[in-house]
Each structure stands twice: as C-alpha cells, then as structure tokens.
Scaffold this motif. Structure first.
Motif, PDB file in Angstrom:
ATOM      1  N   SER A 126      -1.588  13.524   8.269  1.00 55.27           N
ATOM      2  CA  SER A 126      -1.723  12.465   9.273  1.00 55.27           C
ATOM      3  C   SER A 126      -0.936  11.209   8.907  1.00 55.27           C
ATOM      4  CB  SER A 126      -3.205  12.095   9.447  1.00 55.27           C
ATOM      5  OG  SER A 126      -3.681  11.366   8.328  1.00 55.27           O
ATOM      6  N   GLY A 127      -0.381  11.178   7.703  1.00 56.63           N
ATOM      7  CA  GLY A 127       0.413  10.029   7.286  1.00 56.63           C
ATOM      8  C   GLY A 127      -0.323   9.013   6.433  1.00 56.63           C
ATOM      9  N   LYS A 128      -1.595   9.265   6.154  1.00 52.74           N
ATOM     10  CA  LYS A 128      -2.360   8.308   5.360  1.00 52.74           C
ATOM     11  C   LYS A 128      -2.024   8.431   3.872  1.00 52.74           C
ATOM     12  CE  LYS A 128      -6.291   8.288   8.549  1.00 52.74           C
ATOM     13  NZ  LYS A 128      -5.834   7.119   9.284  1.00 52.74           N
ATOM     14  N   GLN A 129      -2.145   7.295   3.168  1.00 53.54           N
ATOM     15  CA  GLN A 129      -2.081   7.306   1.720  1.00 53.54           C
ATOM     16  C   GLN A 129      -3.450   7.719   1.180  1.00 53.54           C
ATOM     17  OE1 GLN A 129       1.360   6.762   1.887  1.00 53.54           O
ATOM     18  NE2 GLN A 129       1.219   5.451   0.086  1.00 53.54           N
ATOM     19  N   ALA A 162      -4.126  -7.254   7.599  1.00 50.02           N
ATOM     20  CA  ALA A 162      -3.661  -6.599   6.378  1.00 50.02           C
ATOM     21  C   ALA A 162      -3.884  -5.098   6.502  1.00 50.02           C
ATOM     22  CB  ALA A 162      -4.422  -7.135   5.168  1.00 50.02           C
ATOM     23  N   PRO A 163      -3.069  -4.288   5.825  1.00 53.22           N
ATOM     24  CA  PRO A 163      -3.329  -2.848   5.817  1.00 53.22           C
ATOM     25  C   PRO A 163      -4.677  -2.566   5.161  1.00 53.22           C
ATOM     26  CG  PRO A 163      -1.649  -3.417   4.194  1.00 53.22           C
ATOM     27  CD  PRO A 163      -1.897  -4.644   5.016  1.00 53.22           C
ATOM     28  N   VAL A 164      -5.377  -1.570   5.678  1.00 52.45           N
ATOM     29  CA  VAL A 164      -6.751  -1.311   5.254  1.00 52.45           C
ATOM     30  C   VAL A 164      -6.859   0.023   4.539  1.00 52.45           C
ATOM     31  CG1 VAL A 164      -9.111  -0.897   6.057  1.00 52.45           C
ATOM     32  CG2 VAL A 164      -7.735  -2.722   7.082  1.00 52.45           C
ATOM     33  N   LEU A 223       0.858  -1.179   0.000  1.00 50.05           N
ATOM     34  CA  LEU A 223       0.000   0.000   0.000  1.00 50.05           C
ATOM     35  C   LEU A 223       0.895   1.229   0.000  1.00 50.05           C
ATOM     36  CD1 LEU A 223      -2.935   0.783  -0.028  1.00 50.05           C
ATOM     37  CD2 LEU A 223      -2.976   0.670   2.453  1.00 50.05           C
ATOM     38  N   ARG A 224       1.241   1.682  -1.207  1.00 56.10           N
ATOM     39  CA  ARG A 224       2.203   2.767  -1.334  1.00 56.10           C
ATOM     40  C   ARG A 224       1.805   3.669  -2.500  1.00 56.10           C
ATOM     41  NH1 ARG A 224       4.197  -1.558  -4.233  1.00 56.10           N
ATOM     42  NH2 ARG A 224       5.287  -1.053  -6.173  1.00 56.10           N
ATOM     43  N   VAL A 252      -3.840  -6.469   0.675  1.00 59.97           N
ATOM     44  CA  VAL A 252      -4.418  -5.188   1.061  1.00 59.97           C
ATOM     45  C   VAL A 252      -5.923  -5.397   1.156  1.00 59.97           C
ATOM     46  CG1 VAL A 252      -4.907  -2.811   0.339  1.00 59.97           C
ATOM     47  CG2 VAL A 252      -2.616  -3.766   0.025  1.00 59.97           C
ATOM     48  N   LEU A 253      -6.522  -4.917   2.233  1.00 61.22           N
ATOM     49  CA  LEU A 253      -7.968  -5.022   2.412  1.00 61.22           C
ATOM     50  C   LEU A 253      -8.616  -3.672   2.166  1.00 61.22           C
ATOM     51  CD1 LEU A 253     -10.612  -6.378   3.311  1.00 61.22           C
ATOM     52  CD2 LEU A 253      -9.962  -5.831   5.686  1.00 61.22           C
ATOM     53  N   GLN A 254      -9.572  -3.648   1.256  1.00 61.61           N
ATOM     54  CA  GLN A 254     -10.360  -2.440   1.018  1.00 61.61           C
ATOM     55  C   GLN A 254     -11.734  -2.607   1.633  1.00 61.61           C
ATOM     56  OE1 GLN A 254     -10.458  -0.665  -2.988  1.00 61.61           O
ATOM     57  NE2 GLN A 254     -12.680  -0.738  -2.849  1.00 61.61           N
ATOM     58  N   LEU A 255     -12.122  -1.675   2.490  1.00 60.31           N
ATOM     59  CA  LEU A 255     -13.464  -1.650   3.044  1.00 60.31           C
ATOM     60  C   LEU A 255     -14.267  -0.581   2.313  1.00 60.31           C
ATOM     61  CD1 LEU A 255     -12.750  -1.920   6.884  1.00 60.31           C
ATOM     62  CD2 LEU A 255     -13.415  -3.751   5.308  1.00 60.31           C
ATOM     63  N   ASP A 256     -15.345  -0.985   1.680  1.00 64.29           N
ATOM     64  CA  ASP A 256     -16.180  -0.059   0.917  1.00 64.29           C
ATOM     65  C   ASP A 256     -17.260   0.511   1.815  1.00 64.29           C
ATOM     66  OD1 ASP A 256     -14.983  -0.227  -1.702  1.00 64.29           O
ATOM     67  OD2 ASP A 256     -15.747  -2.273  -1.796  1.00 64.29           O
TER      68      ASP A 256
END
Length: 355
Positions: free
Chosen positions: A268-271, A223-225, A16-17, A177-181
């Motif tokens: 905040s450091g989020k992608q 996993a990163p979300v 996740l980059r 990578v987990l995506q939550l919709d």
C-alpha cells in the motif's frame, strides 16, 4: 498556516523514510535535560521528544494529553484519569511538565548543533481511540462508550496536537513527524476492552467508525503520521486502510497469521517501523546482527527485495523504554541505530545461519 516561521523545513530528506532508527517515546528517569541530550546523541536521523512517565501524574501517555486538549482537562480517579469540569492540579502539572520538556529539548537542540541542520524531530501523542478507551467520563463510564464524548474528545485532541506540532516546529525550525500511540486499538476493535467495573461492558467499535475517527485525526495534522501499537496482536489489517504514512509494531507480537497484512501494508506504500530491539536486556548480550535478523527474515519471507530494508523500514525498540534500566536503554538505542545503518548501507550483504 500563513506565517513563514510555521512552515516546515523542505530542503532535507523526508523525515519519515526507511533505513533510519528512532525511539518509541518513553524513557527512564525524571531528568528532562539529560534525557533530551541522550536522545539527540543516540538517534541521529530521527530523535524524539522524550516522555518521562516516571515523574508520575500528568507525565504518562494519557495524563500528558491533558496538557494538549483544547477546552477539556483531566482529573484523577483511583483507576486513572477522568474528564473534569474545570482546570485543576492535574492539567496544570501536565502543562508545566510538557513546557519543561520542550524547554529542555530546545536547549539541547541548540547545544548539540541541531539548529539549522535540517534534522527532523518526532513527537508522540496518544491516539484518539486509546485516549477515549482510557479516560473516564464524570459519570464513571469510559469516554469511548459515549459517541458524543468520543467525538468531542477526538476533536479536542486533534486541535491540541496540531497546536503542539506547530509549537515544536516554531521552536526548533525542524520538520516534524507525529506518532500516534494506539496500544488499546486491538481491544477497541475486538470488544475485549475492560470497563471500569465487572458489570460495565464495552462493546466493540465497528471498524468503519473507528477508522473515521483515526483518519479525521490524521487529516487534521500538518506532519506525516506514524501510528504505533504495542498491542498483541497489532491491528495491522485495520491500519492498512488508514491514512497513516507509517505503521509501527513490536515484531515479537506478530505470527504467521499476520504476514499477509504486513505484505499488504508494504504494497500500500506505507513505511513500517519495526520494533526489533527488546526492551528487557536478554540473558546473553545481543549483537546488532542478532537484532537485525528478524527484520531481514521477515522481508525475505514476504518476498520483497532486500533494498526494501533501506527504503521502507524504520528500526525501533519493541516499545517504550521507561520501565527499562538506563544502561540497557542506552544500549538498546545504540543497537537500534546500528541495525538501521546496516539496513541502509548494504542490506543484500546480510546473511544468517539457516533458521
């Protein structure tokens, strides 16, 4: 997890980059093998498990969750889905479809040479707030109106999604990578969610309560979300306070009012996963530069340096591509990948005519 085979691959770059392209999730058609092969071919850095809602009941974002829930299952109503007291045709169909999708992905993973390559994969699930906002209780009210039902549904979803992530990791030997919709998130927070009838009001959920539900879901995952929302406007200020590693939204849904929130997300450091490529083919065929421009101008306007595009920005279509003709869906992914490559390789060189 104690088993070595359940551990994610660790010698690859972070899955996740910035500077990479991915899809939102859904895809046109009904052929899981063809779709898996296409996605693996078009998205080299972060492909995803394809969703094919065109197959009907149990294949759409909400119905698919009946295949993942633990000790809960769905039935259908004239309005959509409801919790059912025992497994039925909907749950069985959802499980069969998901199993077939995983088999198709695993086969394509092998035939494309992805096995052992360190290539990551993204999987998608409905977020807990959207799921509860779309599923009815046996009484006919939405699950989100009952605190106990909301808690039980969220916990079941969290456990089921964690199991799903572990299964995909085992099958592919890949980082996940987990995506939550969360397309219903804005409506849940501002009280605009419609009930099952005109007389059935759905009050807003206070932000602290909603955040606790979402963060509990995120914390339970290995996993990163990435939390994605196609809502207009997306609840960016709320999502900044979440534990998500990345936030995705359609750039066409934001305005001047959202600039501070976007800047705070980056601070905040989020992608950010910017939905830049339209899901409908424009009258004039766009170039990758046309698609790239809004993202570049956004970063410039916020005052961040251009390398932010390479380190913090993922590029996606504006939303899912299921309603889109196959020809444009393929073209949309090609453009998305070209934009991500331009962001990653030399973002300082990108110039455009004055707006």
């Amino acid at each position: 997890m104690s088993d070595a085979e359940d551990q994610p691959v660790t010698d690859a770059p972070s899955p996740l980059r910035g500077g990479i392209a991915t899809g939102v999730g859904s895809w046109p058609g009904t052929d899981a093998r063809e779709a898996a092969t296409t996605i693996l071919g078009e998205l080299p850095d972060l492909p995803h498990l394809v969703e094919l809602p065109g197959r009907g009941v149990g294949a759409d974002m909400i119905g698919r969750m009946s295949a993942l829930l633990v000790d809960m299952r769905f039935d259908t109503t004239t309005r959509g889905y409801r919790l059912a007291p025992r497994p039925g045709a909907v749950s069985r169909r959802a499980r069969d479809l998901l199993r077939g999708d995983l088999d198709a992905l695993e086969e394509a993973w092998e035939t494309t040479g992805s096995a052992g390559s360190g290539r990551p994969i993204k999987v998608q699930a409905a977020g807990p707030l959207t799921l509860a906002a779309q599923v009815e209780l046996p009484s006919g009210h939405l699950a989100i109106t009952d605190p106990g039902a909301l808690r039980d549904l969220s916990e079941s979803l969290a456990e089921g999604v964690a199991n799903h992530v572990a299964e995909v990791r085992r099958r592919l030997g890949a980082d996940i990578v987990l995506q939550l919709d969360e397309p219903s998130l804005t409506a849940v927070l501002d009280g605009s969610l419609r009930g099952v009838s005109l007389l059935d009001s759905v009050p807003a959920i206070p932000e602290p309560e909603a955040l606790a539900i979402l963060d509990a879901m995120i914390a339970s995952q290995s996993a990163p979300v990435l939390v994605h929302s196609c809502a207009e406007p997306p609840a960016l200020a709320f999502l900044r306070g979440s534990a998500a590693a990345a936030i995705g939204f359609d750039v066409a849904t934001i305005g001047t009012r959202d600039l501070d929130s976007i800047g705070e997300l980056l601070d905040s450091g989020k992608q950010l996963a910017l939905g830049l490529t339209p899901t409908t083919a424009p009258a004039t065929p766009p170039t990758w530069r046309d698609i790239a421009e809004p993202g570049v101008r956004l970063i410039d306007r916020l005052g961040f340096s251009r390398p932010t595009l390479a380190t913090r920005i993922l590029v996606t279509p504006a939303c899912g591509l299921a309603p889109t003709p196959l020809a444009w869906s393929r073209k949309a992914l090609t453009l998305t990948t070209e934009v991500a490559r331009a962001y990653a390789e030399d973002p300082d060189s990108l110039t455009f005519e004055p707006a």
